[in-house]
Structure formats: C-alpha cells, structure tokens
Design an enzyme around this catalytic site. Structure first.
Site, PDB file in Angstrom:
ATOM      1  CG  ASP A 184      11.762 -18.781  41.486  1.00 50.11           C
ATOM      2  OD1 ASP A 184      11.748 -17.579  41.801  1.00 50.11           O
ATOM      3  OD2 ASP A 184      10.841 -19.579  41.781  1.00 50.11           O
TER       4      ASP A 184
ATOM      5  NE  ARG B 222      16.341 -15.623  44.704  1.00 46.90           N
ATOM      6  CZ  ARG B 222      15.393 -16.553  44.645  1.00 46.90           C
ATOM      7  NH1 ARG B 222      14.608 -16.627  43.587  1.00 46.90           N
ATOM      8  NH2 ARG B 222      15.228 -17.399  45.657  1.00 46.90           N
TER       9      ARG B 222
ATOM     10  N   GLY C 258       7.521 -17.209  50.620  1.00 44.16           N
ATOM     11  CA  GLY C 258       6.643 -16.202  50.008  1.00 44.16           C
ATOM     12  C   GLY C 258       5.409 -16.854  49.408  1.00 44.16           C
TER      13      GLY C 258
HETATM   14  C1  S3P Z   1       5.718 -19.004  42.671  1.00 40.74           C
HETATM   15  C2  S3P Z   1       5.703 -17.899  41.873  1.00 40.74           C
HETATM   16  C3  S3P Z   1       6.875 -17.017  41.660  1.00 40.74           C
HETATM   17  C4  S3P Z   1       8.165 -17.688  42.110  1.00 40.74           C
HETATM   18  C5  S3P Z   1       8.020 -18.397  43.421  1.00 40.74           C
HETATM   19  C6  S3P Z   1       6.948 -19.462  43.337  1.00 40.74           C
HETATM   20  C7  S3P Z   1       4.481 -19.775  42.837  1.00 40.74           C
HETATM   21  O1  S3P Z   1       6.673 -15.828  42.399  1.00 40.74           O
HETATM   22  O2  S3P Z   1       9.207 -16.738  42.190  1.00 40.74           O
HETATM   23  O3  S3P Z   1       9.239 -19.006  43.797  1.00 40.74           O
HETATM   24  O4  S3P Z   1       4.539 -20.921  43.322  1.00 40.74           O
HETATM   25  O5  S3P Z   1       3.411 -19.254  42.508  1.00 40.74           O
HETATM   26  P1  S3P Z   1       5.798 -14.608  41.770  1.00 40.74           P
HETATM   27  O6  S3P Z   1       4.496 -15.157  41.428  1.00 40.74           O
HETATM   28  O7  S3P Z   1       5.678 -13.568  42.832  1.00 40.74           O
HETATM   29  O8  S3P Z   1       6.599 -14.128  40.596  1.00 40.74           O
END
Ligand code: S3P
Length: 437
Positions: A319, A350, A94
């Site tokens: 996380d 989750r 993501g």
């Molecule tokens: C991350 C931000 C978080 C986290 C992801 C890594 C990042 O997501 O859950 O594993 O590296 O910016 P969100 O920004 O959507 O909360």
C-alpha cells in the site's frame, strides 16, 4: 469535505503526532470479536469509513457492537454469525468484504455482499474460489468475479491452498473459514504477507501453526476451534504514518515524529526502502503493544537518492508504493519499483494513477505492466490530479504538493476518510498548507 483540496509548498513542517489506528488490525479485531464468544474490548480502533462499514456488518451478523469512547469499542460475540437482514454493504473496503466472506462462509446463512463503485470493480474470485473449494456457494447477480455477490454458507471442508500471489486478504479469508471447517486447513504463501490474522487468532485462543515453506510460510489451522473474546489494543497504522513522515523527508528543514507506529516487519518495507534512499529516519521508544512491536518514528528532511526496490519486498509495503513514488520524485536519480502488479487491483489502478498524476506534475515516469520507474529531480507540480476516489492516491499527491514548485490539487478528497480521518487537520497542525478550493 470540500470537493477538491490543494497543497502548496510549505515552510518547514514540525511536530509530534499520532497516526490513526491500524486499518488491517481494526477490521480483524471487529470480525474476530464477532466470531468469538464473550466480550472483546478494543482500544485504538481506526474510526475510518472502511472500518465503520465492518462494524455495521458484524452487527448485522448478530454481534453487539458499542462505541465506548474515541477508538474504544466493545463487541459481544454470540459464537458465530447469524442470518443478517438486508445486504451487507462493505463500502470501499476490500479487506472488510474479503475477510467477512471468509468469516461468514462457515455458517448456514445466505447473504448478499456489496460495496461502492470502486469495490465493485475489484476481483472477488481470488477469495470465493478457495471458499468454493471448501464448500461455500456463490451466485453473481451481475458480472461474475465482481460485487454484488450472494454467499450461501454452511458445512465446509478444510483445503490446502497454495497461493500464487502473496495476499493477506486471501490468506485471512481462508483461515477464518477454516475455523469452521472439517479438518486442518493450510495456506502456503510464496513470500510472507502481513500476519495480523494469525497473531490475533492466537490472542483469541486459537492454535495456529506456522512453518517455513520455500521463501514463504505454510500456515495451518484446525477446524472446530472456538474463539474467546479478549482485549485488543490497536497500534498506529504504519501505512498512514507514512504520509506525514514522507512530507518531513521532502520539505526542507522539517522534522516530524509519529508516535505509536506499529513496526511489524511485514509492514515496514517502506521504512527500509527510505533508509536505503538515504532518509534520516529514527525509531525510539520501541515497545510491545497489542502483541505487535511499536515505536515512535522521526523523519527529518533528507537528501535522497533513487533505488531499485527488491520485488520480494512488495508484500511488506504494497500500500506504500504511491507515497514512495511521490517521495522518489524528489530524489537524485531514478527509483525502480517492479513486481507490483497487485497495485493495479487496489482501490484504483495505482500504477496508472500515480504515473498519470506524477506526469501531470512534470515528473518523468515509465510505466510497465507490473511496475514503474520514477525519475527524481525538482518537481514542478501545478496540476489537478484525478484520484478515482482512492484515498492513498489523494494523500500521496497532497504530500507531493507540499514540496513542489507549484500547487497540486486533488479531486474526491472525501475518500481520505476511509483510512485517515483527520488527515488534513493533522497535516495543517504540522504546518502544511492544504486548503479546500
Ligand atoms: C490487507 C492486505 C493487503 C493490503 C490491504 C490490507 C489486509 O491486500 O493491500 O490494504 O488487511 O489484509 P492484499 O492482501 O490483497 O495484498
């Protein structure tokens, strides 16, 4: 990787290990290196599947990417992204796809992004919405809001974006697009989220403004700034360090030290929560590395009690709720986790999967739309847990199995390699009984 893994109650765990490089910083180092002019040398890069997908992506966008040795990578940027050939496959990541969308939006290229079955289920409009407001165009060959999607980038205008959810991915995508936009882009967050993009943009020579705004921050960035390649040192990932440390907290007689853990206060909500639960957690050798505070974290087996986690801490440990829930199962009393609806749109839902997995192991869990409560006590175990290919769900249940009365098995363990390659070997080195079936 075998098709399942089983964790069994272990004798005490002990040892000193290093956590793999931070995933968030690793993605950013590759992407900024590719947007910059000149050479970026990275050490400590996480060589997990998620980050390797980003490395392939930035190469497809025209950067020269070379692996120099373990965790040592060189990226040569040519001042921006070029038209890639073929589809950009971000795998399970993501962070990879959302940050790359923002980075690519400011260049006159047309590109299709895709990912694996889990990433195809995750919402993308939270990022493409603001990018479309800046002038980028998006087509959805399948379902709207879901990968695959086609981005047509080009001339962008700055926006003032006010976030309803604190999300570093959305913030980062907008800031990276803002680098190539006309005017000053701003992002206002309801509560502060991890600030690695802001810190790293500065290390690459950009000016980034940060002012308090309500409970959160307003981040501003002037368009037209150029980035210059630099050296990036990636410290250990606190989100990965959490697993061996958690195992030490719940397995009687254990003591485990994880060296070189990044201690950015926007990432250490879990450690704060564990301390409130009575955990014996100490930090030594505090120092600065790669522009971040780093330390060696030691956990010892502890008598824990349940707590109510303040909802405004969610962004600083989003996380980490799965592993917190696994540890909470061994505490005296209930642990209440609220304001964590974002957990439902991660690599899996989750909240639902932790509730189902813990219940299968004999732990009482109450699920709510935006949270859950885990009752502590002796943990039976004795179940096979469905992970839906989510690395953190798998690792959390394996850690649980190390202190449960009966073995705990997880399916799809191969996905652990997205964030923590070598997890099983590292845990075995500490004395954990984790076996393939
Ligand atoms: C991350 C931000 C978080 C986290 C992801 C890594 C990042 O997501 O859950 O594993 O590296 O910016 P969100 O920004 O959507 O909360």
């Amino acid at each position: 990787m075998p098709s399942t893994l089983t964790a069994r109650s272990a004798s005490a765990l002990s040892g000193v290990v290093r956590a793999p490089g931070d995933k968030s910083m690793s993605h950013r180092a590759l992407i900024l290196g590719a947007m910059a002019t000149g050479v970026t040398e990275i050490d400590g890069l996480l060589e997990g599947d998620d980050v390797l997908a980003t490395a392939r992506a930035v190469e497809a966008f025209g950067a020269e990417v070379e692996r120099l040795g373990e965790g040592r990578w060189r990226v040569v940027g040519h001042s921006g992204f070029r038209q890639p050939e073929g589809v950009i496959d971000c795998g399970n990541a993501g962070t990879g796809v959302r940050l790359l969308l923002g980075a690519a939006a400011g260049y006159p290229i047309a590109v299709t992004f895709d990912g694996d079955a889990s990433l195809r289920k995750r919402p993308m409009k939270r990022v493409t919405g603001p990018l479309a407001d800046m002038g980028a165009k998006f087509d959805w060959p399948g379902e709207e809001d879901r990968l695959p999607l086609k981005l047509s980038g080009g001339a962008l205008s700055a926006i003032d974006h006010v976030q309803t959810v604190a999300s570093a991915q959305i913030k980062s995508a907008i800031l990276l697009a803002g680098l190539n936009a006309n005017g000053v882009t701003s992002v206002t967050e309801p509560v502060p989220s991890r600030d690695h993009t802001e810190r790293m943009l500065r290390a690459f020579g950009a000016e980034v403004g940060v002012l308090p705004a309500g409970e959160g921050w307003r981040i501003t960035l002037k368009g037209g700034q150029t980035l210059t390649g630099t050296a990036v040192s990636v410290p250990g990932d606190p989100s990965s360090a959490a697993f061996p440390l958690a195992a030490a907290l719940i397995v009687p007689g254990s003591q485990v030290t994880v060296e070189g853990v990044m201690l950015n206060p926007l990432r250490t909500g879990l450690f704060e929560t564990w301390r409130e639960m009575g955990a014996d957690l100490t930090v030594t050798n505090r120092r600065t590395a790669g522009g971040e505070e780093v330390g060696d974290v030691t956990a010892r087996h502890s008598k824990l009690h349940g707590v109510v986690v303040p909802p405004d801490r969610a962004a600083a440990m989003i996380d980490e709720y799965p592993i917190l829930a696994a540890v909470a199962a061994f505490a005296d009393g209930a642990t209440v986790m609220r304001g964590v609806g974002e957990m439902r749109v991660k690599e899996s839902d989750r909240i639902a999967l932790m509730a189902a997995g813990l219940q299968a192991c004999g732990v009482a869990v109450e699920e709510e739309p935006e949270g859950f409560t885990v009752a502590g006590g002796p943990v039976r175990g004795g179940a096979t847990v469905t992970t839906h290919g989510d690395h953190r769900i798998a690792m959390s249940h394996l850690v649980l199995g190390l202190a449960a009365a009966e073995p705990v098995t997880v399916d799809e363990p191969a996905m652990i390699a997205t964030s923590f390659p070598g997890f099983v070997e590292l845990m075995r080195g500490l004395g954990a009984d984790i076996a393939s079936e």
